[in-house]
Design an enzyme around this catalytic site. Structure first.
Site, PDB file in Angstrom:
ATOM      1  N   GLN A 271     -15.097 -20.577  16.528  1.00  0.00           N
ATOM      2  CA  GLN A 271     -14.388 -21.784  16.928  1.00  0.00           C
ATOM      3  C   GLN A 271     -15.107 -23.060  16.486  1.00  0.00           C
ATOM      4  O   GLN A 271     -16.274 -23.030  16.125  1.00  0.00           O
ATOM      5  CB  GLN A 271     -14.214 -21.807  18.450  1.00  0.00           C
ATOM      6  CG  GLN A 271     -13.211 -20.804  18.977  1.00  0.00           C
ATOM      7  CD  GLN A 271     -12.889 -21.062  20.439  1.00  0.00           C
ATOM      8  OE1 GLN A 271     -13.370 -20.368  21.317  1.00  0.00           O
ATOM      9  NE2 GLN A 271     -12.085 -22.086  20.685  1.00  0.00           N
ATOM     10  N   HIS A 272     -14.368 -24.160  16.537  1.00  0.00           N
ATOM     11  CA  HIS A 272     -14.879 -25.536  16.424  1.00  0.00           C
ATOM     12  C   HIS A 272     -15.293 -25.976  15.023  1.00  0.00           C
ATOM     13  O   HIS A 272     -15.547 -27.152  14.804  1.00  0.00           O
ATOM     14  CB  HIS A 272     -16.088 -25.767  17.345  1.00  0.00           C
ATOM     15  CG  HIS A 272     -15.910 -25.317  18.751  1.00  0.00           C
ATOM     16  ND1 HIS A 272     -14.874 -25.752  19.544  1.00  0.00           N
ATOM     17  CD2 HIS A 272     -16.639 -24.457  19.514  1.00  0.00           C
ATOM     18  CE1 HIS A 272     -14.985 -25.195  20.739  1.00  0.00           C
ATOM     19  NE2 HIS A 272     -16.031 -24.404  20.741  1.00  0.00           N
TER      20      HIS A 272
ATOM     21  N   ASP B 213     -12.404 -16.791  17.938  1.00  0.00           N
ATOM     22  CA  ASP B 213     -13.015 -15.492  18.225  1.00  0.00           C
ATOM     23  C   ASP B 213     -12.965 -15.134  19.707  1.00  0.00           C
ATOM     24  O   ASP B 213     -12.767 -13.966  20.063  1.00  0.00           O
ATOM     25  CB  ASP B 213     -14.449 -15.430  17.703  1.00  0.00           C
ATOM     26  CG  ASP B 213     -15.316 -16.613  18.134  1.00  0.00           C
ATOM     27  OD1 ASP B 213     -14.838 -17.478  18.884  1.00  0.00           O
ATOM     28  OD2 ASP B 213     -16.477 -16.672  17.692  1.00  0.00           O
TER      29      ASP B 213
END
Length: 501
Positions: free
Chosen positions: A80-81, A243
């Protein structure tokens, strides 16, 4: 047959799932490397991701003994991110800044101030933005590489980029979008006003991908990607997701009552909810799930990487490291490690460093140092677990996933430190399994709009022997003492109140 891909920090995994029998027929993996700097820079060349995807897929298919033509759908799970910027030709403009990058901490602090602090961010977005979220990376790029923003045609997350490579389409779904910091998790929409604050010219806003539902296809496999992977052109590619969202599916955590704990480079704890139950604790992120609801989530930035740092310092292999942990007593004879080698998100200490306290001549041993490392990261999980419970999250058992879940020593430690039953999944690569399950769900819904994800999970998600690993009453008391010592060290070093949940 369905292919699940999980692009993590250290590497990419692939699984081949027979959705009729629930069996994983083959697995594959390929590594990534980091571009790091002492200023908190953590980046990766996105070409590593596509190379690793291809290598892991070939290995998984070979181990399954399958012709790729039998694959009916592909799902992608991604860290992520991360921030991926593409030009109008679809070419990456620079390496991707990752979830663990803290170089943009000053930008995050300024944005948080503009939002009215953690309370203002929670009220507006449903999350309190933190260093590592995508939004601060955008402001950092605008300030350090304004020429690249001029050339940016697409702003993508890691799993979005892999979907683009597979299909040629730029889209995203609600779960991964939740972790950007410019998304309203209650209303499931982009916060365009926030992006206009960063870039009044509107370039960032125009580069956003369309949002799609988690059971919708991202597209179809393009011929070029199909040829490289050995799959049939036109195969369905599902929306995919972050994820954590995919691992929730891969552990069957799609209804209230359980907490999934992921033991990877980072430590994650999350629980499903039917409603966006925003926590009063800023450290608890309420993200959208990739199964239709929401996930209350905690992420610690140091887990297996901290264990690995100590293991490499001592020059021992993993089996030897775990044997040393088992030799030492609970509490490591008074050694306490605050394992913040990469800064920390929970608690919010982006500029912290690792600290070892309680050293004496009679307790500074290899075994105690190894146990202090594993106990330190486990205390970080306990810190987050207490925040979840204080937020009203019900937990009857913990479902353990990730590479660390293979460790019997660590599994028992988590059961004792959290004082809860722990069940290990039969398939520890839950992100890749969840991606394959989502692809199977998406494919099924093209045939039957009412096709059930719950039925797929019931058939395909296998948990370990019942009952799971139980906490030992005496060990729970001793870990409580070790945890209180950890909290005292945290308060002494960083001024965090010991009486917090």
């Amino acid at each position: 047959m369905f292919l699940g891909i999980d692009c993590g920090t250290q590497g990419t995994k692939a699984v081949v799932l027979d959705a009729d029998t629930g069996q994983v027929l083959g697995e594959g993996a390929a590594p990534h490397s980091l571009l790091s700097g002492s200023n908190g820079r953590r980046e990766q060349d996105v070409r590593q991701w596509t190379d690793a995807l291809v290598a892991a897929t070939h290995t998984a298919l070979a181990r399954a003994g399958l012709d790729g033509e039998r694959i009916r759908g592909v799902g992608v799970s991604g860290q992520q991110h991360g921030l991926v910027l593409l030009d109008e030709r679809g070419q990456p403009l620079r390496p991707a800044k990752l979830w663990c990058d803290t170089e943009s901490t000053p930008q995050n602090e300024r944005l948080l101030d503009w939002l009215g602090g953690a309370e203002g961010s929670l009220a507006r977005l449903g999350v309190a933005i933190a260093p590592g979220y995508t939004v601060s990376k955008l402001l950092w790029t605008l300030e350090h590489h304004p020429d690249l923003i001029e050339r940016t045609a697409h702003i993508l997350l890691p799993h979005d980029y892999l979907n683009f490579w597979l299909t040629g389409r730029c889209v995203t779904e609600f779960g991964d979008a939740s972790g950007t910091g410019y998304f309203d998790v209650r209303a499931r929409r982009w916060d365009l006003e926030l992006l206009r604050h960063i870039d009044p010219a509107g370039r960032l806003e125009r580069a956003l991908p369309p949002l799609i539902e988690p059971d919708a296809p991202a597209g179809q496999l393009r011929p070029g990607a199909a040829a490289v992977l050995g799959l049939a052109p036109g195969v369905l590619v599902s929306s995919g997701g972050g994820d954590n969202m995919m691992a929730a599916i891969g552990t069957g955590n799609i209804s209230p009552g359980s907490v999934t704990v992921g033991l990877g480079t980072s430590g994650t704890l999350y629980a499903y909810s039917d409603t966006p139950a925003i926590s009063p604790h800023p450290a608890v992120a309420t993200f959208c799930s990739s199964s239709g609801g929401w996930l209350s989530l905690i992420c610690t930035m140091n887990l297996t990487n901290a264990n690995a740092a100590v293991r490499e310092l001592l020059g021992v292999e993993l089996d030897h490291f775990e044997a040393l942990v088992a030799q030492a007593p609970i509490g490591a004879d008074g050694l306490t490690l605050l394992p913040y080698f990469n800064g920390e998100r929970v608690p919010p200490l982006p500029n912290a460093t690792g600290t070892l306290t309680g050293m004496r001549l009679d307790n500074l041993s290899r075994a105690n140092l190894c146990r202090a490392a594993m106990e330190g990261v486990t205390c970080g999980l306990r810190y987050g677990f207490d925040l979840l419970r204080d937020s009203g999250i019900e937990c009857r058992r913990v479902r353990l996933v990730g590479g660390g879940a293979r460790s019997a020593v660590w599994t028992q430690m988590i059961a004792d430190a959290l004082a809860v039953e722990v069940v290990r999944g039969q398939q520890t690569e839950a992100g890749a399994l969840g991606a394959a399950l989502q692809a199977a769900w998406c494919h099924a819904r093209t045939l039957d709009p009412q096709a059930s994800l719950a039925e797929l999970c019931q058939r395909c998600v296998g948990l370990g022997d019942e009952p799971g690993v139980q906490p030992g009453p005496q060990a729970v008391l001793r870990y409580e003492q070790a945890y209180r010592r950890y909290r005292a060290a945290l308060d002494q070093m960083h001024g965090l109140a010991q009486d917090a949940p």
